[in-house]
Scaffold this active site. Structure first.
Site, PDB file in Angstrom:
ATOM      1  N   GLU B  47       0.815  -1.203   0.000  1.00  0.00           N
ATOM      2  CA  GLU B  47       0.000   0.000   0.000  1.00  0.00           C
ATOM      3  C   GLU B  47       0.855   1.261   0.000  1.00  0.00           C
ATOM      4  O   GLU B  47       0.620   2.205  -0.733  1.00  0.00           O
ATOM      5  CB  GLU B  47      -0.900  -0.025   1.232  1.00  0.00           C
ATOM      6  CG  GLU B  47      -1.897   1.106   1.296  1.00  0.00           C
ATOM      7  CD  GLU B  47      -2.805   0.983   2.512  1.00  0.00           C
ATOM      8  OE1 GLU B  47      -2.610   0.044   3.311  1.00  0.00           O
ATOM      9  OE2 GLU B  47      -3.702   1.813   2.637  1.00  0.00           O
ATOM     10  N   SER B 101      -8.509   5.822   7.359  1.00  0.00           N
ATOM     11  CA  SER B 101      -9.233   5.622   8.622  1.00  0.00           C
ATOM     12  C   SER B 101      -8.269   5.827   9.792  1.00  0.00           C
ATOM     13  O   SER B 101      -8.630   6.354  10.824  1.00  0.00           O
ATOM     14  CB  SER B 101      -9.883   4.243   8.655  1.00  0.00           C
ATOM     15  OG  SER B 101      -8.950   3.257   8.279  1.00  0.00           O
ATOM     16  N   SER B 104      -0.867   7.221   8.455  1.00  0.00           N
ATOM     17  CA  SER B 104       0.517   6.779   8.332  1.00  0.00           C
ATOM     18  C   SER B 104       1.373   7.974   7.936  1.00  0.00           C
ATOM     19  O   SER B 104       0.962   8.768   7.082  1.00  0.00           O
ATOM     20  CB  SER B 104       0.649   5.710   7.249  1.00  0.00           C
ATOM     21  OG  SER B 104       0.501   4.440   7.818  1.00  0.00           O
ATOM     22  N   ARG B 116       8.529   4.500   6.945  1.00  0.00           N
ATOM     23  CA  ARG B 116       7.363   4.886   7.732  1.00  0.00           C
ATOM     24  C   ARG B 116       7.883   5.423   9.065  1.00  0.00           C
ATOM     25  O   ARG B 116       8.597   4.720   9.786  1.00  0.00           O
ATOM     26  CB  ARG B 116       6.461   3.676   7.975  1.00  0.00           C
ATOM     27  CG  ARG B 116       5.189   4.021   8.724  1.00  0.00           C
ATOM     28  CD  ARG B 116       4.303   2.780   8.852  1.00  0.00           C
ATOM     29  NE  ARG B 116       3.016   3.086   9.455  1.00  0.00           N
ATOM     30  CZ  ARG B 116       2.787   3.115  10.771  1.00  0.00           C
ATOM     31  NH1 ARG B 116       3.764   2.880  11.609  1.00  0.00           N
ATOM     32  NH2 ARG B 116       1.571   3.386  11.227  1.00  0.00           N
TER      33      ARG B 116
END
EC number: 2.7.1.33
Lengths: 773, 263
Positions: B47, B101, B104, B116
């Protein structure tokens, strides 16, 4: 960001004042007649009052008789007089805002000292109650900045109160892991979670900076929680949360990915979206689950921000405070979890035992600047302090009644400033106590029972020490009740006063005895035993001097050990001493274990004496009065002096059990000097120096010693430390690492402890240690 | 989604292709269904990989000849504030904040080099979830619509509600939120707020918090451009302007919030 709200035990900010409460005043606002320097911190629901008072209590003083030759007729070597002494004490009382008017009336009626004109006030409620206070007390209310007070108070407790700081550990026998005081408390991050969150970086006593904050705090939990669950009180919301399952409301990583998100190493149980499930499902959610989810959301968010700020400013210590945290295991747990998660263990979440008092302490310090409270050392008074979580009735079974919502904290101003022993190897890792009873449930049970069983004897001894006093029996009974209650509290909440240790149990007993004016129950016993031992001194010296070098060294050590048998604090010994008045030095020697001793480095010690150069200067921490100091320690001192070693003899500043006090040691030394030219000349030439430890404990904390002692130790280049007795060398300091050679010796006069160490009663500990190069 | 899989099955997608490229959390969740119902193999793409590539691709293609990327000029001045294109020719390093929702946050140093930094569970799902519970709304659009009509200062406790004005000791302006939902500790105030006020406060709380975490990450990573993307910002001008404002104000103009037309 500011302190608003509070523990939800009251109905919050909107509660009307309750005047119907009758206070048990003697127990709460103590020493009001001498009170001055009032300060008050009024939060959303709790008020914290601080004042300074002088406490008058009795002390036993010793005085040498006139030495014009008549003293031979006296059976005792000196006389004891009881005198009044005045010491300073800080009082802090925490109570619900509903009682504020009743409390103010009470203070007004009992306040004798009229010098007080100003009252320092802080906290959100200081504005609201200003007029009421000014009207009731006739004092001018002087408002102080909330955060400044908080940080001033925080610095003060970090510096002065041992075991103030703790980490919270879930799923552990000891949920509260107390830390020893670090000599350097700065820099640190203070995260205050009131209705909002303030993040403050504290660099020095005067320098701090607001570096950030968040609006998601205790007020969000309370406000949003009240909307979601229709539950009004903060405490009730926390209770809901502790029952709930957040996974019913939150969307987890596994709900999104079906499992863990491997590429990023995110566990499947991680929350992907707080309240994420309440957006997709059209159903009712339980109050418990929503409260839990909210608690997690807020705690995680605060923890994450705190870690980001800690990282940016390169800080590793974060203290958490504010009403969101205050004594609530639930929030301490979630915050700790969050900090561990986001910092990957690099930052530690820390909490403070007296967190609720910081604002009041700071405001008080602001008002008391002319008394220089920061110049002194202070000690927590265990007799007058309520202990951690005393007001969380739902969390602990052993609780006080309604009036118990009053929580107290008292600090005594110590006569002399205390510092680290300069010879400690690493002051920041030094832990005085050998066994942590908070950790060791078996040992805890044994010692609590042991102290309970010894209580009758202590009460009897206390009464007997004041035969002329009419109220001694009554006071002794009050003492019994107080100490008994402390022991019961500690059974339920071993963490109430920091790490529970044999030392803290002994110190608490001394504080309770002092509280009821039994300053020195053993004064007469000590006087008698000193008298007897002094008479024996010449013959003991004579017999020692007749021995060859090697024999003499062994006899000296044996004498030290035999002397140490005379310990009224040990039940096994006090029973013998009560029943066999003839029990003396020789009888004690018979009791000693034969070599090899339980811990035996005697050969190394002898080798050191034989082969090494004489020590430059020895520091000796003495233990008991009578035979111990006079026939055990002094001959040993005399031998050291003869070798060319200077000696600093350190005795307690105040009485504890039958331990020799500094003032007694002065008289005893004077009497010995009159009999012994070696001691005499050493005293004259200042090769033998008597100092006080600054302590009144049967144990020894080398991180809190008299400043004068520390100076002298440095000045004389001390290279040998001798610690004697069970309290100082076994219960404490058994593992203490020093920069120089040390000798720890004691006789184990307790069969349980002997058994634990793998020996029998009257086993000998002779531990000679040389620091590794 | 099941309907999509069903359609795939009916239209015999599998006769044309045997694999379908997919990304997003659902790619994992629905993989089994794709295989059994649709007879399709999913080629799951990471993703975040897709996100980073997507952001860089969209920007290189542009938007009808205009720049895809834009920012708000004068975000602290509601009169002068305007949306202006931003040239993302030299995009690196940038902080990419993806608000779905959950949230990140990625630090992107080059086309293939990103990490990340962190994430937060307080995201779009939290806004929508809390709004559903607090107002009974049923769609994201409805929640946003309510929020646009409400007044969050009735719900939140501001610095001036506590100090009567600015808290000068800490340089905090009176209008700053001191405690989100802080006024809701009081029963009377709980009874006097509207659903719109609650929706607005929820939106402001979540948005400010994302801004605050993004700002701290940017400082820690030493990056001064922050690109906000994700579903949460779709038709959500209130949040975008607030993010732009908050980043500018609290960083004293050091950080710039960027947005994409086709995120």
């Amino acid at each position: 960001m500011a302190e608003r709200g509070g523990r939800g035990t009251s109905s919050g900010c909107d509660s009307s004042l309750d005047k119907s409460i009758t206070l048990p005043p003697d127990e709460i606002f103590r020493n009001l007649e001498n009170a001055k320097c009032f300060a008050i911190d009024i939060g959303g629901s709790l008020t914290k009052l601080a004042y300074y008072s002088t406490v008058q209590h009795k002390v036993a003083r010793v005085r040498s008789f006139d030495h014009s030759g008549k003293d031979i007729e006296h059976e005792s070597p000196y006389e004891i007089t009881v005198q009044e002494e005045i010491t300073a004490r800080l009082h802090f009382i925490k109570f619900e805002n509903t009682y504020i008017e009743t409390c103010l009336d009470f203070i007004k009626d009992h306040l004798v000292n009229t010098e007080t004109k100003v009252l320092k006030a802080t906290g959100g409620g200081a504005y609201k109650f200003k007029d009421l206070i000014e009207k009731k007390l006739g004092l001018k209310v002087d408002k102080e900045d909330v955060m400044t007070c908080l940080i001033k108070g925080c610095n003060f407790v970090l510096k002065n109160i041992p075991h103030e700081v703790f980490a919270y550990q879930k799923d552990s026998d000891t949920e509260f892991r107390f830390q020893t005081n670090h000599p350097n408390i700065f820099p640190y991050l203070l995260v205050n979670i009131g209705s909002g969150v303030s993040i403050v970086k504290v660099e020095t006593g005067d320098k701090f900076e607001w570096i950030g904050g968040s609006s998601i705090g205790g007020g969000t939990f309370w406000g949003l929680g009240a909307l979601l669950t229709k539950t009004k009180k903060f405490d009730e919301l926390l209770q809901l949360a502790s029952k709930g399952q957040h996974t019913n409301v939150d969307m987890l990583v596994k709900d999104v990915y079906g499992g863990a998100y491997q590429t990023l190493g995110l566990s499947g149980n991680l929350i992907a979206s707080s309240f994420g499930k309440s957006a997709t499902a059209d159903k009712e959610f339980s109050k418990d689950d929503m409260a839990k989810s909210l608690l997690h959301m807020i705690s995680n968010d605060i923890g994450q921000l705190a870690c980001l700020y800690a990282k940016l400013h390169n800080l590793h210590k974060i203290y958490f405070g504010g009403f969101f945290i205050r004594g609530h295991p639930v929030t301490m747990r979630t915050i700790t979890y969050s900090i561990n998660f986001f910092s990957k263990g690099e930052v530690q979440a820390l909490f403070l035992r007296h967190e609720g008092y910081l604002g009041a302490i700071g405001a008080f310090l602001k008002g008391a600047e002319q008394d220089n409270p920061n110049e002194y050392s202070w000690g927590e008074n265990y007799a007058g302090s309520s202990g951690l979580m005393s007001t969380s009735p739902d969390l602990c079974p052993m609780q006080r009644a309604r009036s118990g919502t009053f929580d107290m904290f008292e600090m005594d101003r110590l006569e002399r400033p205390l510092v680290n022993l300069p010879l400690l190897k690493d002051p920041s890792t030094y832990i005085p106590d050998t066994v942590d009873l908070t950790d060791d449930a078996m040992a805890r049970k044994y010692w609590l029972t042991c102290f309970e069983e010894a209580l009758d004897g202590v009460v009897k001894r206390a009464m007997a020490s004041q035969p002329d006093s009419t109220d001694a029996a009554e006071r002794a009974e009050k003492f019994r009740q107080k100490y008994w209650n402390k022991l019961q509290t500690l059974r339920q909440q071993p963490f109430a006063y920091g790490t529970l240790t044999v030392r803290s149990l002994l110190d608490t007993r001394e504080h309770c005895l002092n509280e009821f004016n039994f300053p020195d129950p053993y004064s007469k016993v000590k006087q008698k035993e000193n008298g007897i031992a002094l008479k024996c001194f010449p013959s003991v010296i004579e017999s020692l001097d007749s021995l060859g070098w090697e024999e003499r060294q062994f006899a000296l050590v044996k004498g030290l050990l035999a002397g140490n048998v005379f310990d009224w604090g040990a039940k096994a010994v006090s029973e013998v001493l009560e029943s066999e008045p003839q029990f003396g030095f020789e009888e004690a020697k018979e009791k000693l274990q034969e070599r090899p001793w339980l811990e035996d480095s005697y050969s190394e010690w002898i080798q050191r004496l034989k082969e090494g150069p004489p020590h430059k200067c020895a520091l000796i921490f003495a233990d008991n009065s009578g035979i111990d100091i006079i026939l055990g320690v002094f001959p040993f001192v005399r031998e050291l002096l003869s070798r060319g070693t200077e000696v600093i003899l350190a005795c307690n500043s105040g009485p504890a059990l039958n331990d020799v006090t500094y003032s007694e040691s002065l008289i005893v030394t004077e009497r010995i000097a009159a009999m012994d030219p070696i001691i005499q000349s050493a005293l004259m030439e200042e090769r033998l120096l008597l100092v006080q430890t600054g302590s009144s404990s049967p144990c020894l904390d080398l991180s809190r010693l008299d400043k004068g002692l520390a100076l002298l130790v440095r000045e004389r280049k001390t290279d040998l430390v001798i610690i004697e007795g069970m309290g100082r060398a076994i219960h404490t300091n058994y593992y203490a690492a020093l920069q120089c050679e040390s000798l720890k010796l004691a006789v184990i006069k307790n069969s349980w402890l002997a058994d634990r160490l793998g020996g029998k009663i009257f086993s000998v500990i002779f531990k000679y240690e040389v620091p590794r190069k | 989604m099941p309907a999509f899989i069903q359609m795939g099955s009916e239209k015999h997608f599998s006769s044309l292709h045997t694999t379908l490229c997919a990304t997003g959390g659902g790619a994992y969740k629905f993989e089994q269904d794709f295989r059994t119902v649709g007879d399709l193999q999913l080629c799951k793409l990471d993703e975040l990989d897709c996100l980073v590539k997507g952001v860089l691709y969209i920007d290189s293609v542009g938007f009808n000849g205009d720049s895809e990327c834009y920012y708000f000029e004068n975000p602290t001045d509601s009169e002068k504030c305007q949306k202006l294109p931003f040239n993302l020719e030299n995009p690196y390093p940038l902080l990419l904040v993806n608000i779905g929702s959950g949230v990140s946050i990625l630090a992107v140093y080059s086309k293939d080099n990103y990490k990340r930094v962190t994430g937060t569970s307080l995201g779009g799902g939290t806004f929508f979830g809390l709004c559903c519970l607090l107002t009974g709304c049923s769609t994201f659009e409805e929640a946003l619509e309510m929020a646009s009509l409400g007044d969050s200062t009735k719900v939140d406790k501001l610095v001036r509600d506590i100090y009567g004005g600015d808290y000068e000791r800490f340089g905090l302006p009176g209008w700053a939120v001191a405690s989100s939902f802080g006024n809701m500790m009081s029963k009377e105030k709980r009874e006097s707020v509207s659903k719109e006020d609650l929706a607005r406060a929820t939106l402001i709380t979540i948005t400010n918090n994302i801004g605050s975490i993004a700002r701290m990450c940017a400082l820690n990573e030493n990056i001064n451009r922050v690109v906000f993307v994700g579903n949460f910002l779709r038709i959500n001008t209130i949040s975008m302007r607030l993010l732009a404002y908050a980043l500018d104000y609290w960083s004293k103009g050091q950080l710039k919030a960027l947005f994409l037309e086709h995120e």
